[in-house]
Motif scaffolding. Sequence first.
Motif, short mmCIF file in Angstrom:
data_model
loop_
_atom_site.label_atom_id
_atom_site.label_comp_id
_atom_site.label_asym_id
_atom_site.label_seq_id
_atom_site.Cartn_x
_atom_site.Cartn_y
_atom_site.Cartn_z
N UNK A 1 19.53 12.65 2.13
CA UNK A 1 18.84 11.39 2.38
C UNK A 1 18.16 10.93 1.10
N UNK A 2 18.27 9.65 0.80
CA UNK A 2 17.63 9.10 -0.38
C UNK A 2 16.11 9.10 -0.21
N UNK A 3 15.43 9.33 -1.32
CA UNK A 3 13.98 9.44 -1.33
C UNK A 3 13.36 8.12 -1.80
N UNK A 4 12.61 7.47 -0.91
CA UNK A 4 11.98 6.20 -1.23
C UNK A 4 10.51 6.44 -1.57
N UNK A 5 10.10 5.97 -2.76
CA UNK A 5 8.72 6.12 -3.20
C UNK A 5 8.01 4.78 -3.19
N UNK A 6 6.71 4.82 -2.94
CA UNK A 6 5.90 3.60 -2.92
C UNK A 6 4.67 3.78 -3.80
N UNK A 7 4.48 2.87 -4.76
CA UNK A 7 3.32 2.88 -5.64
C UNK A 7 2.36 1.77 -5.22
N UNK A 8 1.09 2.12 -5.05
CA UNK A 8 0.06 1.16 -4.62
C UNK A 8 -0.94 0.95 -5.75
N UNK A 9 -1.07 -0.28 -6.19
CA UNK A 9 -1.99 -0.58 -7.29
C UNK A 9 -3.43 -0.47 -6.84
N UNK A 10 -4.33 -0.31 -7.83
CA UNK A 10 -5.74 -0.47 -7.58
C UNK A 10 -6.07 -1.95 -7.54
N UNK A 11 -7.35 -2.24 -7.30
CA UNK A 11 -7.75 -3.65 -7.25
C UNK A 11 -8.98 -3.88 -6.40
N UNK A 12 -9.80 -2.83 -6.22
CA UNK A 12 -11.00 -2.99 -5.39
C UNK A 12 -10.61 -3.39 -3.98
N UNK A 13 -11.38 -4.29 -3.38
CA UNK A 13 -11.11 -4.70 -2.00
C UNK A 13 -9.73 -5.33 -1.87
N UNK A 14 -9.21 -5.91 -2.95
CA UNK A 14 -7.88 -6.51 -2.90
C UNK A 14 -6.81 -5.47 -2.55
N UNK A 15 -7.05 -4.22 -2.92
CA UNK A 15 -6.06 -3.18 -2.66
C UNK A 15 -5.92 -2.86 -1.17
N UNK A 16 -6.87 -3.28 -0.35
CA UNK A 16 -6.69 -3.11 1.09
C UNK A 16 -5.54 -3.98 1.61
N UNK A 17 -5.06 -4.90 0.76
CA UNK A 17 -3.88 -5.69 1.12
C UNK A 17 -2.66 -4.80 1.34
N UNK A 18 -2.64 -3.63 0.72
CA UNK A 18 -1.51 -2.71 0.93
C UNK A 18 -1.36 -2.34 2.40
N UNK A 19 -2.47 -2.35 3.15
CA UNK A 19 -2.40 -2.01 4.57
C UNK A 19 -1.60 -3.04 5.34
N UNK A 20 -1.75 -4.32 4.97
CA UNK A 20 -0.95 -5.35 5.63
C UNK A 20 0.53 -5.15 5.36
N UNK A 21 0.86 -4.82 4.12
CA UNK A 21 2.26 -4.54 3.77
C UNK A 21 2.78 -3.34 4.55
N UNK A 22 2.01 -2.27 4.59
CA UNK A 22 2.45 -1.05 5.27
C UNK A 22 2.59 -1.26 6.78
#
Length: 273
Positions: A1-22
Motif C-alpha cells: 500500500x502506498x504511504x500518504x504523508x501530510x504536512x501541517x504548517x504552523x500559523x498560530x490560530x490560523x493553523x486550526x484551519x487544518x482541522x477543517x481540511x482533515x
Amino acid sequence: MKKIGLALSGGGVRAFAHLGLLTNFKWAGIPIHIISGTSVGAIVGAIYAADINFELAKNVISRLSFFKIFNPIIPFMGLSNFEKIKKILTLLNIPKDFNQLKLPLIIAATELNSRNTVYFNSGNLWDAIFASMALPGIFYPVKMGEQLFVDGGISDNLPTGVLKKEGADFIVASDVNTSSRKYPELTNSFQIVYESVTLLVEMNTRPSRQLADFVIDTNLDGIGFLDFGKGKEVFTVSQKETYGKAMELKKLLEDKGYVQDRGLGPLFVSPLP
C-alpha cells in the motif's frame, strides 16, 4: 500500500484551519499514514494521530481567547510559559507520549545553539509541542539538556522533507499562510513589522511546498496568528474553503490507485451545512 504523508504548517490560530481540511479528508475517506506539523500545526497533527474526536477539538478551540493561551510571567524571557497550553492539551485529550499515538507523528522545532531544525517523533509529546510553538518574544524557549528550542516555524514551517525521508510515497501539504494576509493594506509600523515577519516564515515554506505532491492553501484574510478568539471562525471557513481541494485530491489518489472509490456516485454529496 502506498504511504500518504501530510504536512501541517504552523500559523498560530490560523493553523486550526487544518482541522477543517482533515474533517473533509475523513468524510471523503482520504487516508493519512504519517503526519508532520509545526507549532499549532503540531497540535492538530497530534489530534489526528491520536484519533481524537473532531467535535471535541472544535468545542475546545471555539472557547479559546488570548488570555486562555498566554500567562505573563517574570523574569521576562517571553510573554508566557506553557501552563495554560497544558490545560488546553488536557482538555483536548492529547496524550503525553508519542507511543500513545495511533499514527506516526513528526514535530519540527528550531534548536538555537546549532541553528538547525530538530524533528521529534518519540519521547515526551507535550515537550515536543511546546518546543515547536515557542515563538520568540511570546513564549519562553524550551530547554532540553544543552539544547534550547524555539518555534519550528523559524526553520521549517511546513515539514514536507522529513516525510519524504520517512518513506512517504505521496506528500500533501496544508499551508495556512501563503494565500492570505492579516493586513492587505499597510497603514502603520506595527502592520509593516507583522507582515514582514509573516513574509519571512512564508519564504521558508517555499522549498517545502515544492517537495509536496499536492498543496492545499487556505485563505484566511483578516485573521492574524494571534487572533485566538477566532478559532471557531477559522474552522468553519477552512472546512468550506478546502472542500473542493479535498475532492480534487481524492480523485487524484483514486486515479493513481492509492485509494478506492467508495462507489457513492451521485450520492456523494458535501457534508457542509
